[in-house]
Design an enzyme around this catalytic site. Structure first.
Site, mmCIF file in Angstrom:
data_model
loop_
_atom_site.group_PDB
_atom_site.id
_atom_site.type_symbol
_atom_site.label_atom_id
_atom_site.label_comp_id
_atom_site.label_asym_id
_atom_site.label_seq_id
_atom_site.Cartn_x
_atom_site.Cartn_y
_atom_site.Cartn_z
ATOM 1 N N HIS A 171 0.841 -1.203 0.000
ATOM 2 C CA HIS A 171 0.000 0.000 0.000
ATOM 3 C C HIS A 171 0.876 1.252 0.000
ATOM 4 O O HIS A 171 1.927 1.264 0.619
ATOM 5 C CB HIS A 171 -0.926 0.003 1.227
ATOM 6 N N GLU A 191 -8.145 -4.015 -0.655
ATOM 7 C CA GLU A 191 -8.678 -4.542 -1.913
ATOM 8 C C GLU A 191 -8.749 -6.074 -1.893
ATOM 9 O O GLU A 191 -9.598 -6.672 -2.536
ATOM 10 C CB GLU A 191 -7.790 -4.122 -3.099
HETATM 11 C C1 LIG Z 1 0.141 -0.523 -3.817
HETATM 12 C C2 LIG Z 1 1.561 -0.408 -4.390
HETATM 13 C C3 LIG Z 1 1.479 0.366 -5.714
HETATM 14 C C4 LIG Z 1 2.425 0.329 -3.375
HETATM 15 O O1 LIG Z 1 3.632 0.581 -3.953
HETATM 16 P P1 LIG Z 1 4.853 1.266 -3.184
HETATM 17 O O2 LIG Z 1 4.523 1.624 -1.789
HETATM 18 O O3 LIG Z 1 5.295 2.360 -4.041
HETATM 19 O O4 LIG Z 1 5.861 0.127 -3.076
HETATM 20 P P2 LIG Z 1 6.941 -0.154 -4.163
HETATM 21 O O5 LIG Z 1 6.266 -0.310 -5.482
HETATM 22 O O6 LIG Z 1 8.006 0.890 -4.029
HETATM 23 O O7 LIG Z 1 7.501 -1.546 -3.702
HETATM 24 C C5 LIG Z 1 8.576 -1.774 -2.787
HETATM 25 C C6 LIG Z 1 9.109 -3.169 -3.075
HETATM 26 O O8 LIG Z 1 8.118 -4.140 -2.759
HETATM 27 C C7 LIG Z 1 7.744 -4.850 -3.933
HETATM 28 N N1 LIG Z 1 6.295 -4.969 -3.921
HETATM 29 C C8 LIG Z 1 5.389 -4.029 -3.590
HETATM 30 N N2 LIG Z 1 4.157 -4.514 -3.679
HETATM 31 C C9 LIG Z 1 4.288 -5.792 -4.081
HETATM 32 C C10 LIG Z 1 3.362 -6.789 -4.370
HETATM 33 N N3 LIG Z 1 2.040 -6.571 -4.248
HETATM 34 N N4 LIG Z 1 3.817 -7.985 -4.784
HETATM 35 C C11 LIG Z 1 5.133 -8.214 -4.908
HETATM 36 N N5 LIG Z 1 6.065 -7.293 -4.645
HETATM 37 C C12 LIG Z 1 5.643 -6.090 -4.249
HETATM 38 C C13 LIG Z 1 8.187 -3.990 -5.101
HETATM 39 O O9 LIG Z 1 8.410 -4.777 -6.248
HETATM 40 C C14 LIG Z 1 9.448 -3.396 -4.546
HETATM 41 O O10 LIG Z 1 10.457 -4.383 -4.614
HETATM 42 P P3 LIG Z 1 11.983 -3.949 -4.908
HETATM 43 O O11 LIG Z 1 12.398 -3.119 -3.711
HETATM 44 O O12 LIG Z 1 12.699 -5.258 -5.012
HETATM 45 O O13 LIG Z 1 11.968 -3.152 -6.173
HETATM 46 C C15 LIG Z 1 2.156 -1.810 -4.618
HETATM 47 O O14 LIG Z 1 2.309 -2.457 -3.391
HETATM 48 C C16 LIG Z 1 1.345 -2.662 -5.563
HETATM 49 O O15 LIG Z 1 1.450 -2.482 -6.779
HETATM 50 N N6 LIG Z 1 0.512 -3.597 -5.035
HETATM 51 C C17 LIG Z 1 -0.284 -4.464 -5.858
HETATM 52 C C18 LIG Z 1 -1.517 -3.754 -6.407
HETATM 53 C C19 LIG Z 1 -2.601 -3.519 -5.385
HETATM 54 O O16 LIG Z 1 -2.922 -4.397 -4.586
HETATM 55 N N7 LIG Z 1 -3.223 -2.303 -5.420
HETATM 56 C C20 LIG Z 1 -4.307 -1.930 -4.522
HETATM 57 C C21 LIG Z 1 -3.823 -0.964 -3.475
HETATM 58 S S1 LIG Z 1 -5.135 -0.558 -2.338
#
Ligand SMILES: CC(C)(COP(=O)(O)OP(=O)(O)OC[C@H]1O[C@@H](n2cnc3c(N)ncnc32)[C@H](O)[C@@H]1OP(=O)(O)O)[C@@H](O)C(=O)NCCC(=O)NCCS
Length: 362
Positions: A253, A308
């Site tokens: 998140h 979600e």
């Molecule tokens: C929600 C989201 C965009 C948050 O992103 P964020 O806080 O910017 O986190 P980051 O994208 O910087 O991720 C940090 C690390 O965790 C990993 N990561 C984050 N969410 C992940 C997930 N759902 N599955 C696998 N790996 C994940 C990233 O690949 C990254 O790895 P790295 O350091 O090796 O590159 C992200 O967690 C995501 O895309 N989740 C899946 C989609 C989802 O469920 N959306 C609904 C949100 S309410």
């Protein structure tokens, strides 16, 4: 510092809710949402947000009466819903019909709680009437012996819903009632700040909620659950995705850097309902495996289930058509929007931020 999108700017003071992304807390009017979902009904939470305190028995009864009375659609509104083009998406239908409702009542500034109740009662009825009309089905008259969420499901299907399904959806709706200064809430507050009326403010909010960056649907999680249910091997499906570097839908998140408190509250509610629905049970089984595998593949990243994930499981369990996901979110958020509208109007200053000119000078 870049404040694009007003990121980091405090736009209003509120007593309605507080979101703490670092600690993973969400409170409504000072009460932790975990406690609220465990012990209170949707109607009581709505009362708390509108009035600032919990209702006593009489007050709750009178709110339920008002909701019952107001959820019956007038013939005029039914006619309007029926003539809207079938291709019109459901969010636009809700926006248009709520806007039309403004022509039938006395909705002048200042907004009132009675108006908030009316708009909240109407929203599920508009959604259900439109959905059934699109399917060529007769509309279903709401029942006074069912609560807000029970009536919503009943008006959609024409069948008395299972108590476990009502409770699961009710928890989801309580947890999405309010979430601080998000885009739709902000637009509602901006509109009422010009001393416009509550219908116009809510219409602004619905228009904002409609955008995919805000009212997005948990469809990615639905695919994941479908895939796991089909193969019956959660570990293999999840491991394959992480091996390929894919993100696991329903985990991680932006704001919550620890457990998403809404997911925690939903899970604990669903745990009590365990054994009553295969999708809810599957979701709980998948979560455990996924969190273990995320620890293995992404050590130290603090990746947990987001709201979600369980929202998708609930939608699956109650067989809610995906076209109803954002409208259902809209029905619950109507309470938060109207509470913010009342709060803004009670101590109002018109919003008038500055813009910085970056164009040419000739
Ligand atoms: C929600 C989201 C965009 C948050 O992103 P964020 O806080 O910017 O986190 P980051 O994208 O910087 O991720 C940090 C690390 O965790 C990993 N990561 C984050 N969410 C992940 C997930 N759902 N599955 C696998 N790996 C994940 C990233 O690949 C990254 O790895 P790295 O350091 O090796 O590159 C992200 O967690 C995501 O895309 N989740 C899946 C989609 C989802 O469920 N959306 C609904 C949100 S309410």
């Amino acid at each position: 510092m870049n404040h694009k999108g007003l990121k980091g700017i405090v736009a209003a003071e509120t007593s309605l809710s507080h979101v703490d992304g670092e600690l993973g807390h969400l409170i409504y009017r000072g009460y932790d949402i975990q406690k609220l979902t465990e012990h209170y009904a949707f109607e009581e939470i709505a009362y708390l947000l509108w009035y600032g305190h919990f209702p006593n028995k009489e007050q709750l009864l009178s709110l339920k009466d008002a909701l019952n009375h107001n959820r019956v659609l007038s013939d005029d509104l039914k006619k309007i819903i029926t003539i809207l083009p079938p291709s019109m998406d459901l969010m636009s239908v809700i926006r248009t019909v709520i806007s039309a409702e403004g022509g039938y009542g006395n909705y002048h500034f200042p907004p009132t709680i009675a108006q908030a109740i009316k708009l909240t009662a109407l929203t599920p009825s508009i959604i259900a009437f439109r959905k059934r009309a699109l399917e060529g089905k007769e509309d279903v008259t709401p029942r006074e012996d069912l609560n807000y969420v029970g009536n919503y499901l009943y008006m959609l299907t024409g069948e008395i819903p299972l108590p476990a399904h009502v409770q699961a959806l009710e928890s989801y709706m309580i947890l999405t009632v309010e979430h601080g200064m998000n885009a739709s809430t902000f637009s509602a507050r901006v509109t009422i700040s010009s001393e416009s009326d509550i219908v116009s403010a809510v219409t602004s909010a619905i228009g904002t909620m409609k955008g995919p960056l805000h009212g997005g649907a948990p469809s990615g999680v639905l695919h994941l659950l479908d895939e796991i249910s089909y193969t019956n091997d959660a570990e293999k499906v999840i491991r394959d995705k992480l091996e390929k570097g894919e993100k696991l839908m329903g985990f991680g998140h932006r704001v919550y850097k620890t457990h998403d408190p809404r997911a925690v509250a939903l899970k604990s509610k669903l745990t009590h309902l365990g054994g009553q629905d295969e999708w809810l049970d599957l979701a709980m089984h998948v979560e455990n495996i996924a969190i273990d595998l995320l620890k293995e593949y992404k050590p130290g990243r603090s990746l947990y289930t987001n709201v979600e994930f369980y929202a998708a499981a609930i939608m699956k369990a109650i067989q809610l058509d995906p076209m109803l996901f954002t409208p259902t979110f809209t029905a619950s958020r109507m309470v938060g929007w109207t509470a913010h509208i009342l709060e803004q109007a009670s101590d109002n200053t018109i919003y008038r931020p500055e813009s910085k000119y970056v164009g040419n000078h000739y």
